[in-house]
Design an enzyme around this catalytic site. Sequence first.
Site, PDB file in Angstrom:
ATOM      1  N   LYS A 108     -51.908  97.286  46.701  1.00 38.40           N
ATOM      2  CA  LYS A 108     -51.606  96.176  45.777  1.00 38.40           C
ATOM      3  C   LYS A 108     -52.742  95.158  45.832  1.00 38.40           C
ATOM      4  CE  LYS A 108     -47.825  92.947  44.697  1.00 38.40           C
ATOM      5  NZ  LYS A 108     -46.457  92.531  45.075  1.00 38.40           N
ATOM      6  N   SER A 110     -43.058  92.586  41.481  1.00 36.79           N
ATOM      7  CA  SER A 110     -44.439  92.452  41.087  1.00 36.79           C
ATOM      8  C   SER A 110     -45.318  93.628  41.496  1.00 36.79           C
ATOM      9  CB  SER A 110     -45.022  91.167  41.667  1.00 36.79           C
ATOM     10  OG  SER A 110     -45.011  91.203  43.091  1.00 36.79           O
ATOM     11  N   SER A 148     -40.099  92.454  45.261  1.00 37.07           N
ATOM     12  CA  SER A 148     -41.256  93.055  44.586  1.00 37.07           C
ATOM     13  C   SER A 148     -41.654  94.448  45.015  1.00 37.07           C
ATOM     14  CB  SER A 148     -42.460  92.140  44.718  1.00 37.07           C
ATOM     15  OG  SER A 148     -42.400  91.178  43.717  1.00 37.07           O
TER      16      SER A 148
END
Length: 485
Positions: free
Chosen positions: A76, A151, A175
């Site tokens: 990420k 996210s 997330s």
Amino acid sequence: MEILTAQRLHKKFINKELSSFEITKFLLERIKKLDSKIKAFISVVEKEALDAAQRADQKISQGEINPLLGMPILIKDNISTKGILTTCASLILQNFIPPYDAEVISRIKNRGMVILGKSNLDEFAMGSSTENSAFGPTHNPWDLTRVPGGSSGGSAAGVAALETILALGSDTGGSIRQPAAFCGVTGLKPTYGLVSRYGLIAFASSLDQIGPIARDAFDCALLLEAIAGWDSKDSTSCNLKIPNYSKIIQEPLEKFKIGIAENLFLEKLDKNIKLAIEDSLSTFKKLGGEIISINLPHIDYALASYYIIAPSEASSNLARYDGARYGYRNKEALEINTMFSKTRSGGFGKEVKRIIMIGTYALRAGYYEAYYLKAQKVRTLIKKDFEDAFRECDLILTPATPTLPFKIKENITDIWAMYLSDIYTVSINLAGLPAIAIPCGFKDNLPIGAQLIGKPFCEDFLLKAAHHFQKNTDFHQKTPEIALG
Ligand code: GLN
């Protein structure tokens, strides 16, 4: 088709059926072919990946056996990677190249893993759809017109579309779990303090945790083994012995109690999700689970408490992006205060600005007691609710999301609908507990996820229950059409 997991790939490496270089090359080609449609990646580091794969192959040929050696992974883009662009999907960090690795990155490099690139996210991890990325949204591999969740949407979509074998995400209020559920993959948010946050670009420091996203619980266990454990560079890191998760989860499942809170089955819960959760309960019963009813009386206040605490911490954490030392700077301003304000108003997107403003408001003198302090008190009550519940049961089962993956743009102007998608996940961060999202059904070819919550630092049992569930179901084996070609 047999899905390609890290567990299977490792066997192929050892048996010389496939090399790390070959699979890395294959994945890089897939990314070229597919990612213009999915947009799971912000950057791809082709040369570094092939070099790392070659190094891993050499070690494998010398007889080194470590289950993650040569294993491809997607990171990420809010996790710092030395020498590799780390943008947080924000214009303010669009050219930021960290001079150091996050602790989790040092650990996966020590294992000889192969970083393929950095994944798309909601800017600074603020959001539930990956639509808040400055670089455009990620698309759900099950239906490109829908969001992958957020996210960590890029990480989850990348795993689902077989663009990578493993991924790392971060979870502040859901997330990892919410995008895992939307993309039909498995995602674990570890207990607060189990995984070092050093080098994770902070959103809300008392809630943030890094965790694995993979095809199944077994692969999550393998990756957790690599990243968990004490780190002197994170003052909230816990000094505990890390169990051999991947070994423990294969042991037989003893009798256990699984708690269900009736008040979590809201009117707004999609009826197909409700049915899938009821089916999951039947599976857990077959596996030796006794279903008991538990009470989480303060859970209804979790979302309100989260949306004061997370923005308050964010408003403080994001104060550092002012253009002075690094990141984007507005060059037109002739005076320093104007430079700060122009940099911040030009560099941050709409949602990040909203969160900073909510947090700044909640922390204002005179408002602090009314909002922040009250939210912290509610947080303590929620934590106590879970402590009480876990005196009666070993695990708690809830849906991971109240709805199926929604359409791109469907909720972007309706922040309540967007914030509601975290209704099942935020309380777990407030209480600091571990929780895993596992695929548990499908409706109209869209995945449904269940959330299993465990006692603090009981990831071994949590993963074990998820692993046994997956040995008895095949939802995690399903692959979206786009990834089959
Ligand atoms: N959607 C939640 C938020 O925007 C959670 C995000 C996260 O876990 N990083 O705050």
